[in-house]
Write an enzyme that holds these catalytic residues in place. Sequence first.
Site, PDB file in Angstrom:
ATOM      1  CE  LYS A 193      29.932  61.269  78.105  1.00 14.69           C
ATOM      2  NZ  LYS A 193      28.930  61.041  77.072  1.00 14.69           N
ATOM      3  CB  SER A 194      29.199  54.810  77.784  1.00 14.08           C
ATOM      4  OG  SER A 194      29.383  55.695  76.771  1.00 14.08           O
TER       5      SER A 194
ATOM      6  NE  ARG B  13      23.937  65.642  69.362  1.00 14.86           N
ATOM      7  CZ  ARG B  13      24.882  64.974  69.973  1.00 14.86           C
ATOM      8  NH1 ARG B  13      24.986  65.529  71.338  1.00 14.86           N
ATOM      9  NH2 ARG B  13      25.681  64.021  69.563  1.00 14.86           N
TER      10      ARG B  13
ATOM     11  CB  SER C 242      24.481  55.906  66.503  1.00 16.64           C
ATOM     12  OG  SER C 242      24.271  56.280  67.787  1.00 16.64           O
TER      13      SER C 242
ATOM     14  CG  ASP D 179      32.942  59.790  73.039  1.00 18.53           C
ATOM     15  OD1 ASP D 179      32.360  60.642  72.144  1.00 18.53           O
ATOM     16  OD2 ASP D 179      32.546  59.366  73.758  1.00 18.53           O
TER      17      ASP D 179
ATOM     18  CE  LYS E  18      29.427  61.721  68.406  1.00 18.94           C
ATOM     19  NZ  LYS E  18      29.010  60.746  69.481  1.00 18.94           N
TER      20      LYS E  18
ATOM     21  NE  ARG F  28      32.749  66.695  69.941  1.00 16.06           N
ATOM     22  CZ  ARG F  28      32.162  65.697  70.925  1.00 16.06           C
ATOM     23  NH1 ARG F  28      32.564  64.595  70.800  1.00 16.06           N
ATOM     24  NH2 ARG F  28      31.427  66.379  71.819  1.00 16.06           N
TER      25      ARG F  28
ATOM     26  NE  ARG G  80      33.879  63.262  75.120  1.00 11.46           N
ATOM     27  CZ  ARG G  80      34.270  62.449  75.944  1.00 11.46           C
ATOM     28  NH1 ARG G  80      35.292  62.203  76.543  1.00 11.46           N
ATOM     29  NH2 ARG G  80      33.062  61.716  76.578  1.00 11.46           N
TER      30      ARG G  80
END
Length: 472
Positions: free
Chosen positions: A39-40, A153, A198, A351, A378, A382, A424
């Site tokens: 995905k990244s 966020r 990040s 993740d 997130k 989370r 997730r």
Amino acid sequence: MHELPDYDKPLTTSADLVVDGGRRHPATASLTVEVPGDKSVSHRALLAALLPGAPSRLTIRNVNTGGAVRALLPAMHALGAQTVVEDGTLVVERNGTVVPQPVRTHPDVADWPDDVPYLDTGGSSAAARLLIGVLAGNGRAAVVDGDDVLRHRPMDWLVTPLNHLGADIEYLGEPGRLPVLVRGTVHRSETVELTVGSAQARSGVLLAAVAAGLPADVRHPVRSRDHTERMLAAFGARLTPAPGAVRYDGSPYTVPEVIDVPADPSLAAYPVAAQLLWGDAGELRVPDVCLNPTRLGFFEVLRQAGAAISYQDERVASSGERVGTIVVRGGLRDVHAVRVDDPATLHALIDEVPLLAVVAARLPGTSWIGCAEELRFKETDRLTTTARMAAAFGAHVEVAGDGLKVMGGAPLTGGPVPAFEDHRIAMAAATLAVSLPGRTTVLGGACHRTSFPGFADAQRAVGATITEVPRT
């Protein structure tokens, strides 16, 4: 059924996942399961099409087609790019027809700028942050926005350093949050001090600098995933990494016409965990996986605890990423409690924290997953949602400071388990459920499509029984 306290995060709208515990068929000597593209890397490859000098037609093979990546496509269309996705290949053509996006209402924005495109990135923080960086580098003015969850966020991690480099980015609503209006190009060659580890913040700044051809030094407090650096270096940009820093010298680059995306190690973690949780004989192989060291924390922590996980067939792909096959044998019988207490390791499995927590619940002793404060920002908090999900199985998981304390050995049972519309959390719950007797219903579990549309199919391939049931 375990009693669960109230929690005020998003209500469940996705279909449920019903999981019947136990393996449908005995383990074979060797089983191979494929997982989708990373995905990244997919996000970064897609945004490479917006870099100055990118080819008019860019082909991205093995792209991740989950919701988080697809969230970028309408924004690309609003910028005049056309996209076609077929059989895991995405083609981006520039200079197409502009397709405007509808504007989401916002309680604090009465008048939206009408002279720039409005770009809605849904719930994907990576799409929003990386897109802001590219826009600040290529000089394209636009409004970047997201859904109600993404609007809460933090964006100041990225916006402040970009404005320090000369960009003109304005908050249209709450300070530090989306929506933002991006005008002006970064133009001051400076040293940027990031306040968080990040990878999205660091990547957004680097994409802006490279798009503008602006030399810049980016200092960061912790090593985290470096896909952007590897991809830009593969394009020919000269980046010099150093402990806690990376420098771009302003050199030119060339975006190739084809980018190959390796399989996602975060998604490979789910069938690997299922194999370990079942604990029967046999070998599981997941080929063509990205083996970037900043992404292998889940596997490395379990390897250090005694799990039989190895890497084979290693090579370097055209994307600049190390690629190979993840091989797992046996189960958790000889695996002891795990401990994560340094930021670099945490970021290498950030993740997979919910998944590592439920695996730790099956291990003897007390496990600790720390340095995880960033997880509070997130799709959900989370840390809290992981503990709540695990508690629904009967696991003893506590939020303590900046992490999770997992007391292993408690008897676990299936039943209704919340996913909180967090992909997730949903996938971790369903993976644990495959190893437990009886039936588990992961409420809203089909939200896994955000990152792993084929999650249920991949788990079925290793012997799980998972059914999607629409909510009534």
